[in-house]
Design a protein around this motif. Structure first.
Motif, PDB file in Angstrom:
ATOM      1  N   CYS A   1       0.781  -1.224   0.000  1.00 34.99           N
ATOM      2  CA  CYS A   1       0.000   0.000   0.000  1.00 34.99           C
ATOM      3  C   CYS A   1       0.821   1.286   0.000  1.00 34.99           C
ATOM      4  O   CYS A   1       0.295   2.360  -0.304  1.00 34.99           O
ATOM      5  CB  CYS A   1      -0.943   0.007   1.212  1.00 34.99           C
ATOM      6  SG  CYS A   1      -1.664  -1.608   1.580  1.00 34.99           S
TER       7      CYS A   1
ATOM      8  N   CYS B   1       0.980   4.105  -2.867  1.00 38.48           N
ATOM      9  CA  CYS B   1      -0.097   5.069  -3.051  1.00 38.48           C
ATOM     10  C   CYS B   1      -0.498   5.806  -1.772  1.00 38.48           C
ATOM     11  O   CYS B   1      -1.061   6.900  -1.836  1.00 38.48           O
ATOM     12  CB  CYS B   1      -1.329   4.398  -3.633  1.00 38.48           C
ATOM     13  SG  CYS B   1      -1.041   3.716  -5.275  1.00 38.48           S
ATOM     14  N   HIS B   2      -0.250   5.167  -0.635  1.00 38.29           N
ATOM     15  CA  HIS B   2      -0.716   5.798   0.611  1.00 38.29           C
ATOM     16  C   HIS B   2       0.434   6.321   1.467  1.00 38.29           C
ATOM     17  O   HIS B   2       0.194   6.862   2.540  1.00 38.29           O
ATOM     18  CB  HIS B   2      -1.567   4.828   1.429  1.00 38.29           C
ATOM     19  CG  HIS B   2      -2.904   4.566   0.792  1.00 38.29           C
ATOM     20  ND1 HIS B   2      -3.951   5.456   0.812  1.00 38.29           N
ATOM     21  CD2 HIS B   2      -3.348   3.497   0.070  1.00 38.29           C
ATOM     22  CE1 HIS B   2      -4.996   4.945   0.159  1.00 38.29           C
ATOM     23  NE2 HIS B   2      -4.646   3.756  -0.313  1.00 38.29           N
TER      24      HIS B   2
HETATM   25  C1  HEC Z   1      -2.656   2.147  -6.980  1.00 36.55           C
HETATM   26  C2  HEC Z   1      -2.729   2.994  -5.830  1.00 36.55           C
HETATM   27  C3  HEC Z   1      -3.269   2.427  -4.556  1.00 36.55           C
HETATM   28  C4  HEC Z   1      -2.856   1.300  -3.881  1.00 36.55           C
HETATM   29  C5  HEC Z   1      -1.736   0.354  -4.243  1.00 36.55           C
HETATM   30  C6  HEC Z   1      -3.647   1.246  -2.701  1.00 36.55           C
HETATM   31  N1  HEC Z   1      -4.550   2.252  -2.667  1.00 36.55           N
HETATM   32 FE1  HEC Z   1      -5.917   2.578  -1.218  1.00 36.55          FE
HETATM   33  N2  HEC Z   1      -6.643   4.166  -2.277  1.00 36.55           N
HETATM   34  C7  HEC Z   1      -6.128   4.648  -3.465  1.00 36.55           C
HETATM   35  C8  HEC Z   1      -6.920   5.754  -3.907  1.00 36.55           C
HETATM   36  C9  HEC Z   1      -6.684   6.561  -5.171  1.00 36.55           C
HETATM   37  C10 HEC Z   1      -7.962   5.912  -2.968  1.00 36.55           C
HETATM   38  C11 HEC Z   1      -9.056   6.965  -2.959  1.00 36.55           C
HETATM   39  C12 HEC Z   1     -10.297   6.374  -3.599  1.00 36.55           C
HETATM   40  C13 HEC Z   1     -11.419   7.392  -3.759  1.00 36.55           C
HETATM   41  O1  HEC Z   1     -11.130   8.510  -4.107  1.00 36.55           O
HETATM   42  O2  HEC Z   1     -12.556   6.953  -3.543  1.00 36.55           O
HETATM   43  C14 HEC Z   1      -7.741   4.900  -1.955  1.00 36.55           C
HETATM   44  C15 HEC Z   1      -8.537   4.741  -0.836  1.00 36.55           C
HETATM   45  C16 HEC Z   1      -8.259   3.885   0.182  1.00 36.55           C
HETATM   46  C17 HEC Z   1      -9.025   3.823   1.397  1.00 36.55           C
HETATM   47  C18 HEC Z   1     -10.233   4.643   1.736  1.00 36.55           C
HETATM   48  C19 HEC Z   1      -9.816   5.953   2.324  1.00 36.55           C
HETATM   49  C20 HEC Z   1     -10.976   6.852   2.658  1.00 36.55           C
HETATM   50  O3  HEC Z   1     -10.697   8.042   2.809  1.00 36.55           O
HETATM   51  O4  HEC Z   1     -12.121   6.368   2.745  1.00 36.55           O
HETATM   52  C21 HEC Z   1      -8.449   2.864   2.164  1.00 36.55           C
HETATM   53  C22 HEC Z   1      -8.890   2.415   3.540  1.00 36.55           C
HETATM   54  C23 HEC Z   1      -7.332   2.308   1.413  1.00 36.55           C
HETATM   55  N3  HEC Z   1      -7.265   2.943   0.213  1.00 36.55           N
HETATM   56  C24 HEC Z   1      -6.529   1.314   1.861  1.00 36.55           C
HETATM   57  C25 HEC Z   1      -5.545   0.729   1.086  1.00 36.55           C
HETATM   58  C26 HEC Z   1      -4.798  -0.436   1.507  1.00 36.55           C
HETATM   59  C27 HEC Z   1      -4.921  -1.136   2.838  1.00 36.55           C
HETATM   60  C28 HEC Z   1      -3.957  -0.748   0.487  1.00 36.55           C
HETATM   61  C29 HEC Z   1      -2.976  -1.864   0.421  1.00 36.55           C
HETATM   62  C30 HEC Z   1      -3.485  -3.180   0.678  1.00 36.55           C
HETATM   63  C31 HEC Z   1      -4.192   0.225  -0.547  1.00 36.55           C
HETATM   64  N4  HEC Z   1      -5.178   1.087  -0.170  1.00 36.55           N
HETATM   65  C32 HEC Z   1      -3.496   0.256  -1.734  1.00 36.55           C
HETATM   66  C33 HEC Z   1      -5.038   4.135  -4.139  1.00 36.55           C
HETATM   67  C34 HEC Z   1      -4.347   3.004  -3.791  1.00 36.55           C
END
Ligand code: HEC
Length: 232
Positions: free
Chosen positions: A141, A144-145
């Motif tokens: 994660c 991106c985070h």
């Molecule tokens: C390719 C990029 C990417 C990866 C890799 C990624 N995310 Fe995300 N994530 C995003 C994006 C972009 C959003 C915002 C989505 C939206 O705007 O609704 C998000 C949203 C989230 C949210 C919701 C946040 C909210 O404000 O509600 C969570 C929880 C989350 N991700 C957890 C994870 C976890 C845990 C992992 C790894 C297992 C992960 N993400 C991997 C891009 C990524």
């Protein structure tokens, strides 16, 4: 009076004599099977003793009975050999044990499977999963985070503002199903539900950790207490 009934009976009696004669000539399969003898042969079957004028016929044992009787003897010999002498077949008590072992195995597998299959309805806040969750987060994660969940392409996961809700079930759901149209991956296919649960717990543990370079808040402020009231 109508004489017809008597005529009819007479007719039937005649038919019966006729029938007996036919039977004597060529016995049916049924007659053979029961080893029935024609009435005409009764004289030859008589056993030469009589008590108070009661005579006995020497009727042979019917074929069907002999077949059945010798059949059971042969079956018993086979059974004895198969189960008790040669011990080829499983005996009842062994069979029972085998079934019980099988059932216990299936039960264990079922329990193991269910213990590890969490979903968005059964996921729980469980601090003991945080360490595992950190590993999952670091591996999948960060890109991106951010290293500490401060947010890069994806939103900041350490503040109180959430796009999809900040409850344990909300987070689990987002990670499981993703938000594909916004660039958040669905992890359902590539991550066990246990790992999704763990990473969810890790994210919850980041609340208020105030990492460096936080991404600006996105979404709405999540009020856990208020949510609980709504949920109840
Ligand atoms: C390719 C990029 C990417 C990866 C890799 C990624 N995310 Fe995300 N994530 C995003 C994006 C972009 C959003 C915002 C989505 C939206 O705007 O609704 C998000 C949203 C989230 C949210 C919701 C946040 C909210 O404000 O509600 C969570 C929880 C989350 N991700 C957890 C994870 C976890 C845990 C992992 C790894 C297992 C992960 N993400 C991997 C891009 C990524």
């Amino acid at each position: 009076m109508n004489p017809t009934p008597y005529v009819k009976h007479e007719q039937e009696a005649l038919d019966y004599e006729e029938w007996k004669k036919q039977k004597g000539d060529k016995p049916s399969i049924w007659t053979k099977l029961l080893s029935l003898k024609p009435l005409s042969a009764e004289k030859d079957l008589e056993i030469p003793h009589a008590y108070d004028g009661i005579k006995e016929l020497n009727n042979p044992v019917p074929t069907w009975f002999n077949v059945l009787f010798y059949g059971t003897l042969i079956f018993a010999a086979g059974y004895l050999y198969y189960y008790h002498i040669g011990e080829y077949g499983e005996r009842q008590d062994d069979e029972y044990q085998t079934e019980m072992t099988k059932a216990n195995l299936a039960k264990q597998q079922f329990l193991a499977k269910n213990a590890s299959s969490v979903d968005e309805n059964s996921v729980k806040v469980d601090p003991s999963q945080i360490a595992v969750g950190k590993g999952v987060f670091d591996a999948n994660c960060i890109a991106c985070h951010g290293q500490h969940g401060e947010g890069l392409v994806g939103p900041n996961l350490t503040d109180e503002f959430w796009l999809h809700g900040g409850g344990v079930k909300d987070i689990f759901k987002v990670v499981k199903y993703g938000v594909p149209e916004k660039g958040m991956v669905s992890w359902e296919k590539n991550m066990s539900s246990a790992n999704i649960s763990a990473v969810t717990n890790y994210i919850l543990s980041l609340q208020g950790s105030k990492p460096a370079n936080p991404k600006a808040p996105q979404g709405e402020k999540y009020d856990a207490a208020a949510e609980e009231v709504v949920a109840n």
